[in-house]
Design an enzyme around this catalytic site. Structure first.
Site, PDB file in Angstrom:
ATOM      1  N   GLU A  36       0.781  -1.229  -0.167  1.00 39.17           N
ATOM      2  CA  GLU A  36      -0.034   0.004  -0.203  1.00 39.17           C
ATOM      3  C   GLU A  36       1.057   1.314   0.234  1.00 39.17           C
ATOM      4  O   GLU A  36       2.016   1.145   0.229  1.00 39.17           O
ATOM      5  CB  GLU A  36      -0.759  -0.044   1.438  1.00 39.17           C
ATOM      6  CG  GLU A  36      -1.860  -1.115   1.282  1.00 39.17           C
ATOM      7  CD  GLU A  36      -2.854  -1.062   2.399  1.00 39.17           C
ATOM      8  OE1 GLU A  36      -3.771  -1.890   2.086  1.00 39.17           O
ATOM      9  OE2 GLU A  36      -2.601  -0.346   3.412  1.00 39.17           O
ATOM     10  N   ASN A  37      -0.012   2.374  -0.348  1.00 38.98           N
ATOM     11  CA  ASN A  37       0.663   3.589  -0.388  1.00 38.98           C
ATOM     12  C   ASN A  37      -0.035   4.747   0.324  1.00 38.98           C
ATOM     13  O   ASN A  37      -1.409   4.727   0.167  1.00 38.98           O
ATOM     14  CB  ASN A  37       1.102   3.871  -1.813  1.00 38.98           C
ATOM     15  CG  ASN A  37       2.082   5.063  -1.904  1.00 38.98           C
ATOM     16  OD1 ASN A  37       1.712   6.263  -1.570  1.00 38.98           O
ATOM     17  ND2 ASN A  37       3.384   4.896  -2.203  1.00 38.98           N
ATOM     18  N   ALA A  38       0.141   5.852   0.815  1.00 35.02           N
ATOM     19  CA  ALA A  38      -0.485   6.797   1.344  1.00 35.02           C
ATOM     20  C   ALA A  38      -1.294   7.310   0.381  1.00 35.02           C
ATOM     21  O   ALA A  38      -2.204   8.040   0.688  1.00 35.02           O
ATOM     22  CB  ALA A  38       0.269   7.755   2.137  1.00 35.02           C
ATOM     23  N   TYR A  40      -3.496   6.215  -2.292  1.00 36.91           N
ATOM     24  CA  TYR A  40      -4.004   5.216  -2.431  1.00 36.91           C
ATOM     25  C   TYR A  40      -3.925   4.527  -3.613  1.00 36.91           C
ATOM     26  O   TYR A  40      -3.548   3.280  -4.008  1.00 36.91           O
ATOM     27  CB  TYR A  40      -5.353   5.086  -2.082  1.00 36.91           C
ATOM     28  CG  TYR A  40      -5.646   5.288  -0.480  1.00 36.91           C
ATOM     29  CD1 TYR A  40      -4.741   4.740   0.456  1.00 36.91           C
ATOM     30  CD2 TYR A  40      -6.726   5.906  -0.120  1.00 36.91           C
ATOM     31  CE1 TYR A  40      -4.693   5.035   1.890  1.00 36.91           C
ATOM     32  CE2 TYR A  40      -6.764   6.090   1.348  1.00 36.91           C
ATOM     33  CZ  TYR A  40      -6.033   5.426   2.168  1.00 36.91           C
ATOM     34  OH  TYR A  40      -6.074   5.692   3.670  1.00 36.91           O
ATOM     35  N   CYS A  65      -1.074  -4.533  -5.846  1.00 34.02           N
ATOM     36  CA  CYS A  65      -1.680  -5.701  -5.552  1.00 34.02           C
ATOM     37  C   CYS A  65      -0.723  -6.699  -5.365  1.00 34.02           C
ATOM     38  O   CYS A  65       0.032  -6.791  -6.397  1.00 34.02           O
ATOM     39  CB  CYS A  65      -2.844  -6.183  -6.268  1.00 34.02           C
ATOM     40  SG  CYS A  65      -4.306  -4.681  -6.354  1.00 34.02           S
ATOM     41  N   GLU A 114      -0.837  -9.656  -6.666  1.00 30.40           N
ATOM     42  CA  GLU A 114      -0.789 -10.554  -7.890  1.00 30.40           C
ATOM     43  C   GLU A 114       0.144  -9.831  -9.012  1.00 30.40           C
ATOM     44  O   GLU A 114       1.175 -10.108  -9.508  1.00 30.40           O
ATOM     45  CB  GLU A 114      -2.140 -10.820  -8.534  1.00 30.40           C
ATOM     46  CG  GLU A 114      -3.062 -11.439  -7.956  1.00 30.40           C
ATOM     47  CD  GLU A 114      -3.950 -10.686  -6.726  1.00 30.40           C
ATOM     48  OE1 GLU A 114      -4.992 -11.159  -6.486  1.00 30.40           O
ATOM     49  OE2 GLU A 114      -3.484  -9.570  -6.594  1.00 30.40           O
ATOM     50  N   CYS A 148      -5.913  -6.620 -11.884  1.00 31.13           N
ATOM     51  CA  CYS A 148      -5.094  -7.855 -11.591  1.00 31.13           C
ATOM     52  C   CYS A 148      -5.328  -8.896 -12.725  1.00 31.13           C
ATOM     53  O   CYS A 148      -4.571  -9.529 -13.315  1.00 31.13           O
ATOM     54  CB  CYS A 148      -4.926  -8.260 -10.474  1.00 31.13           C
ATOM     55  SG  CYS A 148      -4.123  -7.281  -8.943  1.00 31.13           S
TER      56      CYS A 148
END
Length: 154
Positions: free
Chosen positions: A56-58, A60, A65, A67, A104
């Protein structure tokens, strides 16, 4: 003693190992915002496994993901050139199991045959399996793009 094919061409050992790797990959997840861990394991045609987890990243939309992490890692390691992928395993901490998101599914389509099995494990270690074609019907992939005509423009 050789093992007989089990499900979608995987031996019982391959299926068990794929599940173990997909479940273990969840521990690699970086998900401080959602706390939704996802692990992915790819069974390569050469018998090796590649793992990925969600990151994740701040900001979003920048989140990656599990996959796409696994496939990106596999591609830069040359796994596509060594025969491709035999199966995909995904694991989450919920029941029933979660399937790969739409983005994905399209990403997987770039690198896998439509009959590639995608095994999805839940919090209890139970799984469902569907082919890529079942998860992404009427998909658009590399085979739909026209090859450039080398004589065009001459």
């Amino acid at each position: 003693m050789s093992e007989t094919p089990h499900l979608h061409g995987l031996t019982p050992t391959e299926l068990k190992t794929l599940g173990e790797h997909a479940i273990a990959a969840k521990s690699l997840a970086y998900c401080p915002y959602s706390n939704f861990r996802v692990g992915c394991a790819l069974l390569c045609a050469d018998g090796s496994y590649v793992l990925g987890a969600n990151i994740e990243n701040a900001s979003y939309p920048v989140t990656i993901c599990a996959e796409r992490t696994a496939f990106s890692k596999a591609i830069v390691e040359g796994r596509r050139e060594s025969g491709g992928f035999k199966a995909v395993g995904v694991s989450t901490d919920i029941s029933p199991p979660a399937s790969p998101c739409g983005m994905c599914r399209q990403f997987i389509r770039e690198f896998c045959d439509l009959q590639t099995p995608i095994f999805m494990w839940d919090a209890k270690g139970d799984y469902l399996v569907m082919t890529l074609e079942q998860l992404l019907p009427m998909s658009f992939g590399p085979d739909q793009l026209q090859k450039p005509d080398p004589n065009k423009g001459k």
